[in-house]
Design an enzyme around this catalytic site. Sequence first.
Site, PDB file in Angstrom:
ATOM      1  N   LYS A 196      40.404  40.336  43.272  1.00  0.00           N
ATOM      2  CA  LYS A 196      41.750  39.783  43.384  1.00  0.00           C
ATOM      3  C   LYS A 196      41.865  38.613  42.423  1.00  0.00           C
ATOM      4  O   LYS A 196      41.092  37.656  42.491  1.00  0.00           O
ATOM      5  CB  LYS A 196      42.007  39.323  44.822  1.00  0.00           C
ATOM      6  CG  LYS A 196      43.365  38.655  44.976  1.00  0.00           C
ATOM      7  CD  LYS A 196      43.701  38.367  46.416  1.00  0.00           C
ATOM      8  CE  LYS A 196      45.008  37.618  46.514  1.00  0.00           C
ATOM      9  NZ  LYS A 196      45.391  37.357  47.901  1.00  0.00           N
ATOM     10  N   LYS A 249      43.646  43.957  42.635  1.00  0.00           N
ATOM     11  CA  LYS A 249      44.972  43.366  42.774  1.00  0.00           C
ATOM     12  C   LYS A 249      45.155  42.250  41.767  1.00  0.00           C
ATOM     13  O   LYS A 249      44.234  41.446  41.616  1.00  0.00           O
ATOM     14  CB  LYS A 249      45.063  42.817  44.204  1.00  0.00           C
ATOM     15  CG  LYS A 249      46.320  42.087  44.536  1.00  0.00           C
ATOM     16  CD  LYS A 249      46.196  41.550  45.939  1.00  0.00           C
ATOM     17  CE  LYS A 249      47.440  40.785  46.275  1.00  0.00           C
ATOM     18  NZ  LYS A 249      47.354  40.170  47.582  1.00  0.00           N
ATOM     19  N   SER A 275      54.052  41.972  44.640  1.00  0.00           N
ATOM     20  CA  SER A 275      55.458  41.585  44.737  1.00  0.00           C
ATOM     21  C   SER A 275      56.113  41.332  43.376  1.00  0.00           C
ATOM     22  O   SER A 275      57.262  41.725  43.164  1.00  0.00           O
ATOM     23  CB  SER A 275      55.577  40.344  45.620  1.00  0.00           C
ATOM     24  OG  SER A 275      54.794  39.283  45.113  1.00  0.00           O
TER      25      SER A 275
HETATM   26  C1  PBG Z   1      47.315  35.921  50.448  1.00  0.00           C
HETATM   27  C2  PBG Z   1      47.911  37.136  49.851  1.00  0.00           C
HETATM   28  C3  PBG Z   1      48.722  37.137  48.714  1.00  0.00           C
HETATM   29  C4  PBG Z   1      49.140  38.444  48.526  1.00  0.00           C
HETATM   30  C5  PBG Z   1      48.559  39.224  49.531  1.00  0.00           C
HETATM   31  N1  PBG Z   1      47.784  38.397  50.339  1.00  0.00           N
HETATM   32  C6  PBG Z   1      49.190  36.015  47.885  1.00  0.00           C
HETATM   33  C7  PBG Z   1      48.234  35.062  47.375  1.00  0.00           C
HETATM   34  O1  PBG Z   1      47.037  35.317  47.246  1.00  0.00           O
HETATM   35  O2  PBG Z   1      48.679  33.947  47.092  1.00  0.00           O
HETATM   36  C8  PBG Z   1      50.062  38.873  47.422  1.00  0.00           C
HETATM   37  C9  PBG Z   1      50.763  40.154  47.592  1.00  0.00           C
HETATM   38  C10 PBG Z   1      51.934  40.345  46.691  1.00  0.00           C
HETATM   39  O3  PBG Z   1      52.219  39.532  45.790  1.00  0.00           O
HETATM   40  O4  PBG Z   1      52.615  41.355  46.893  1.00  0.00           O
HETATM   41  N2  PBG Z   1      46.092  35.968  51.017  1.00  0.00           N
END
Ligand code: PBG
Length: 327
Positions: A196, A249, A275
Site C-alpha cells: 500500500k 493499492k 477513491s
Molecule cells: C485507511 C485506508 C485508506 C483507504 C483504505 N483504507 C486511506 C488511507 O490510507 O489514508 C483508501 C481507499 C480509497 O482511497 O479508496 N487505512
Amino acid sequence: MKLINRHRRLRSTASLRSLVRENEITVNDFIVPLFVVEGTGVKEEIPSMPNYFRHSLDTLEDELKEIVSLGLKSVLLFVKVSDELKDNAGTEALNPNGLMQRTIKLVKSKAPNLVVMTDVALDPYSSFGHDGVVVDGEVENDSTVNILAKMAVSHAEAGSDFVAPSDMMDGRIQAIREALDKAGFYNTAIMAYSAKYASAFYGPFRDALDSAPGFGDKKTYQMDPANRLEAIKEIISDVYEGADILMVKPGMAYLDIVRDAANEVEIPVAVYQVSGEYAMIKAAAEKGWLDEEQVVMESIMAFKRAGATLIASYFAKDVVKYLKVNK
Ligand code: PBG
C-alpha cells in the site's frame, strides 16, 4: 506485401475477437467497498465521489439487497466515526457494540451469503487521523499492532469473514493471525494490504470518512511510490506471516506491482481501484471528456490482465450492470 504474420486476422470480427480474448471480467471478480455512518434514513452522497454514498444501517439494507441481486459476492466495510469517539489509541475500534461490529452483524443476518471483509486500521478512530498510536509525533509500530490484533478479533466475534488490515504496520499479519487463532477463529481469513503506497489518490476516501491525517503524512508507514522491490519484500513477508489474500493499492498507477505480486506468490492477489481513481473517471465523464462505461471497463480489464484475482472498486455495481446489458 508478403507477410508471414498478419496479426489483424484474429481481430477481424467480434466473434473471433471474443474467441481469442485472454481475459474476462465477471461478477465474481469484485469486492464492493461500503461506507457506513450512524443515524437513520441517511444516504449521503460523498462530494468528491459522485453517485457513491454513506449509508446508515437501515438504508444499507436496500444497498445490500441490490448488491446480492446483482450477484456480487463480497463487501468491504468502512465506518465513519464521530469526532467525540476518537482518541489516540482508537479505543472505539474495540467496542463490541461499535458501528463496525453492528454493521458486520447486520450484513451477516441480511445477506448471509456475502463474504464480509472489514477494514482493520486505526485512522477512522484516531484523533490524529493516523493509522496508529502517535507517541512524540511518531506513529508507533508495536503498540499499534497489539490494538490491531484485538480489533481483528472483535470483528471476527461480530462475524467478519475476512479482516483486511490497511495500516502498513510491520508484523501485523502475524500478530492478527496469532490473535485470531488464540480466540478460536481459525477460519477467519486475512486480506493483507501488503503493498500500500503513500498515495495522493486516497483524497476522496479521507473526505468520505473524515479521516485525513491531522498532522504530517503517512510516509513513515505507507510505501514510497518510487519503489518496486520493496513491494515484493512486503508481499513475501505477509505471505510468511499468514496472509490468505494480498492486496496492492492504489490500482491503475501500480499495475506493474500487481503483475509482480501475481508472479511472485501463489495466493490470490487483490487490487484496490481507489477513491481518487473513481473521482478522476467520474469527473472526466461528467464533463463529457471520456466515455465512462468504456473507460471503466478498460481499467477493470487492465487489472485482470495485470494478474489480479479480485478487484475492490467503487464501480463494481456499474460493471455488473454493464456486463448484463452487453451479454
Ligand atoms: C485507511 C485506508 C485508506 C483507504 C483504505 N483504507 C486511506 C488511507 O490510507 O489514508 C483508501 C481507499 C480509497 O482511497 O479508496 N487505512
